[in-house]
Scaffold this active site. Structure first.
Site, PDB file in Angstrom:
ATOM      1  N   ASP A  73       0.822  -1.216   0.000  1.00  0.00           N
ATOM      2  CA  ASP A  73       0.000   0.000   0.000  1.00  0.00           C
ATOM      3  C   ASP A  73       0.854   1.264   0.000  1.00  0.00           C
ATOM      4  O   ASP A  73       0.488   2.277  -0.596  1.00  0.00           O
ATOM      5  CB  ASP A  73      -0.932  -0.013   1.214  1.00  0.00           C
ATOM      6  CG  ASP A  73      -2.023  -1.068   1.088  1.00  0.00           C
ATOM      7  OD1 ASP A  73      -2.234  -1.577  -0.031  1.00  0.00           O
ATOM      8  OD2 ASP A  73      -2.642  -1.391   2.113  1.00  0.00           O
ATOM      9  N   GLY A  74       2.009   1.210   0.672  1.00  0.00           N
ATOM     10  CA  GLY A  74       2.897   2.371   0.676  1.00  0.00           C
ATOM     11  C   GLY A  74       3.400   2.719  -0.712  1.00  0.00           C
ATOM     12  O   GLY A  74       3.519   3.900  -1.066  1.00  0.00           O
ATOM     13  N   ASN A 146      -4.467   9.005   1.619  1.00  0.00           N
ATOM     14  CA  ASN A 146      -4.907   8.452   2.901  1.00  0.00           C
ATOM     15  C   ASN A 146      -5.228   9.503   3.954  1.00  0.00           C
ATOM     16  O   ASN A 146      -6.368   9.642   4.380  1.00  0.00           O
ATOM     17  CB  ASN A 146      -3.847   7.498   3.460  1.00  0.00           C
ATOM     18  CG  ASN A 146      -4.143   6.047   3.154  1.00  0.00           C
ATOM     19  OD1 ASN A 146      -5.069   5.741   2.413  1.00  0.00           O
ATOM     20  ND2 ASN A 146      -3.356   5.160   3.719  1.00  0.00           N
ATOM     21  N   ASP A 147      -4.200  10.240   4.409  1.00  0.00           N
ATOM     22  CA  ASP A 147      -4.428  11.109   5.556  1.00  0.00           C
ATOM     23  C   ASP A 147      -3.334  12.148   5.728  1.00  0.00           C
ATOM     24  O   ASP A 147      -2.229  12.028   5.193  1.00  0.00           O
ATOM     25  CB  ASP A 147      -4.542  10.276   6.850  1.00  0.00           C
ATOM     26  CG  ASP A 147      -3.432   9.238   6.999  1.00  0.00           C
ATOM     27  OD1 ASP A 147      -2.270   9.557   6.707  1.00  0.00           O
ATOM     28  OD2 ASP A 147      -3.736   8.098   7.395  1.00  0.00           O
ATOM     29  N   THR A 187      -9.401   3.061   6.746  1.00  0.00           N
ATOM     30  CA  THR A 187      -9.001   1.710   7.139  1.00  0.00           C
ATOM     31  C   THR A 187      -7.520   1.640   7.489  1.00  0.00           C
ATOM     32  O   THR A 187      -6.974   0.542   7.671  1.00  0.00           O
ATOM     33  CB  THR A 187      -9.297   0.715   6.000  1.00  0.00           C
ATOM     34  OG1 THR A 187      -8.715   1.207   4.783  1.00  0.00           O
ATOM     35  CG2 THR A 187     -10.789   0.550   5.802  1.00  0.00           C
ATOM     36  N   TYR A 189      -4.409   4.380   9.478  1.00  0.00           N
ATOM     37  CA  TYR A 189      -4.076   4.946  10.782  1.00  0.00           C
ATOM     38  C   TYR A 189      -5.340   5.375  11.517  1.00  0.00           C
ATOM     39  O   TYR A 189      -5.482   5.186  12.734  1.00  0.00           O
ATOM     40  CB  TYR A 189      -3.136   6.136  10.570  1.00  0.00           C
ATOM     41  CG  TYR A 189      -2.389   6.607  11.804  1.00  0.00           C
ATOM     42  CD1 TYR A 189      -2.573   6.016  13.054  1.00  0.00           C
ATOM     43  CD2 TYR A 189      -1.471   7.654  11.715  1.00  0.00           C
ATOM     44  CE1 TYR A 189      -1.871   6.451  14.161  1.00  0.00           C
ATOM     45  CE2 TYR A 189      -0.766   8.093  12.820  1.00  0.00           C
ATOM     46  CZ  TYR A 189      -0.973   7.489  14.043  1.00  0.00           C
ATOM     47  OH  TYR A 189      -0.270   7.926  15.138  1.00  0.00           O
TER      48      TYR A 189
END
Length: 291
Positions: A73-74, A146-147, A187, A189
């Site tokens: 995913d990274g 993501n965030d 889904t 952190y």
């Protein structure tokens, strides 16, 4: 087909999978472009690759039909920054561990290429975060899938994250930090700090404190049209900020504004690859003797 490739350092377990992918692309006569750093890694490992060119940035990435992300995913989060506003379709091949975003298994590569050539796929549009500040901390790559996270840099003391929502004061979070997440990042952190799982197309952001001192302070879901402003107060006069896989220590005088990015990311989904199926398989939902 025109295929761009990005990946992370190889292992003995993943070398064969990468070689198989490159072999399939060569057999099908695909025009291949490889990220410069990844191309050097392949050469060091003795992996043969029929590439026609290398790219080092979004500016010299060619107009690929698909951009393959080879890793976990990274790696896919990194690939999103390579594509940026060009919105090229991203295919996530999982040679990592969990593979929540990169869901295609190495042994499925040949079948996946068949589906792509025949148009048997769909594009899953994902919202991106945009982070503004007055010092260009992220050097022009100020968007993420993501965030955006603010955390303390030392072990001893909490930080205070003063937060505003569309100009109205929301809360001062006395905590180890704060996560501002997209539905895709819910889904990640965000989930680990007690946030909810949010379906990808629900037009929301999640604001979730990390280890808050006041236990009645809970995660909150807001509309993704909102502008979220944060200012940090810290005894150490600095904090750690991260946007997906990119992180930096900055002084606490910087104010950040988070909003929805003007463009999104397009993830390729093939047969049987849905968000709900991923929830069941990756989070082990349904592993109950009663089911």
């Amino acid at each position: 087909m025109k295929i761009a490739l990005n990946g992370r350092p190889l292992t003995d377990q993943t070398k064969a999978a990468i070689q198989a992918l490159l072999g399939e692309l060569a057999r099908r006569g695909a025009e291949v472009q490889i990220n410069d750093a990844y191309g050097q890694t392949l050469q060091e490992w003795g992996v043969m690759h029929p590439f026609t060119s290398l790219y080092t940035s979004r500016a010299d990435l060619f107009d690929a039909d698909f951009v393959f992300s080879i890793g976990g995913d990274g790696t896919l989060l990194e690939t999103v920054t390579h594509v940026g506003e060009r919105r090229l379709p991203i295919v996530g091949v999982n040679t990592g561990r969990l593979g929540f975003l990169a869901t295609i298994k190495p042994e499925e590569i040949a079948q996946t290429l068949d589906w792509l050539e025949n148009g048997n796929y769909s594009l899953d549009e994902r919202v991106l975060l945009h982070v503004e500040n007055d010092r260009d901390v992220f050097e022009g790559t100020n968007f993420g899938l993501n965030d955006f996270v603010v955390t303390k840099t030392d072990r001893s003391s909490m930080i205070v994250v003063h937060t505003w929502l569309d100009g109205e004061f929301l809360n001062s979070y006395w905590a180890d930090g704060l996560v501002i997440s997209t539905p895709t990042g819910s889904t990640g952190y965000c989930l680990s700090v007690g946030g909810p799982v949010v379906l990808p197309r629900t037009n929301n952001f999640i604001i979730a404190p990390i280890s808050p001192h006041n236990l009645n302070v809970r995660p909150i879901v807001v509309n993704d049209s909102s502008r979220i402003e944060v200012r940090v107060e810290s005894r150490s006069k600095n904090c750690l900020i991260s946007l997906d896989s990119r992180s930096k220590v900055v002084d606490d005088s910087i104010r950040f504004t988070v909003r929805k990015e003007k463009f999104g990311a397009q993830l390729v989904k093939v047969k049987g690859d849905t968000f709900l199926e991923t929830l069941r398989s990756k989070l082990n939902w349904g592993l109950d003797i009663r089911n």
